[in-house]
Design a protein around this motif. Structure first.
Motif, short mmCIF file in Angstrom:
data_model
loop_
_atom_site.label_atom_id
_atom_site.label_comp_id
_atom_site.label_asym_id
_atom_site.label_seq_id
_atom_site.Cartn_x
_atom_site.Cartn_y
_atom_site.Cartn_z
N MET A 46 0.87 -1.19 0.00
CA MET A 46 0.00 0.00 0.00
C MET A 46 0.90 1.24 0.00
SD MET A 46 -3.12 -0.84 -0.31
CE MET A 46 -2.79 -2.33 -1.23
N ILE A 47 1.55 1.42 -1.15
CA ILE A 47 2.60 2.42 -1.31
C ILE A 47 2.38 3.22 -2.59
CG2 ILE A 47 4.32 1.16 0.05
CD1 ILE A 47 5.47 0.12 -2.63
N ALA A 48 3.18 4.29 -2.73
CA ALA A 48 3.09 5.11 -3.93
C ALA A 48 4.38 5.87 -4.16
CB ALA A 48 1.93 6.10 -3.80
N ALA A 49 4.54 6.32 -5.39
CA ALA A 49 5.64 7.20 -5.77
C ALA A 49 5.06 8.58 -6.05
CB ALA A 49 6.34 6.65 -7.02
N ALA A 50 5.72 9.60 -5.54
CA ALA A 50 5.24 10.98 -5.65
C ALA A 50 5.79 11.66 -6.89
CB ALA A 50 5.64 11.77 -4.42
#
Length: 128
Positions: A46-50
């Motif tokens: 449950m991650i993301a790249a900005a």
């Protein structure tokens, strides 16, 4: 405080949180390590790249964002949204140039809020 006052305060708080949501777009990626923030440490899915709009010279690392699908960006999938929101942790930077969205979600997070066949969706997001 009486019940009516409590209800009014709750309603006002929910309006404030909705008003603070920012419109953007989301895509997804599938290779999670290494990441710009945590190297080879596994941070889950449950991650993301900005994108540069959120990255702030790395200050976004570890920040949590609530992301909700608001609609399609193309004609391919007319109704991609699944009606859910997802909370993700920023662990990476979306490569610049080449970043195609405001926030690049893990495939698992994207799949929770939209049909992956859409590829790119319109979203609202806010820091939590």
């Amino acid at each position: 405080m009486n019940m009516r006052a409590i209800i009014m305060v709750c309603m006002a708080a929910s309006l404030i949180s909705m008003a603070s949501a920012i419109a953007g777009t989301a895509t997804y990626y599938t290779v999670y390590v290494p990441s710009a923030c945590y190297g080879y440490q596994d941070q889950g899915v449950m991650i993301a790249a900005a994108s540069d709009a959120i990255w702030n010279n790395g200050a976004a690392c570890g920040k949590m964002y609530r992301v909700t699908c608001t609609g399609p960006t193309n004609q391919g999938v007319p109704q991609p949204c699944r009606g859910n929101g997802v909370t993700v942790k920023i662990v990476d930077r979306c490569p610049s140039p080449g970043c195609q969205s405001t926030i690049d979600l893990s495939q698992e997070a994207f799949s929770m809020i939209a049909d992956p066949a859409a590829g790119k969706i319109n979203i609202e997001y806010n820091q939590v």
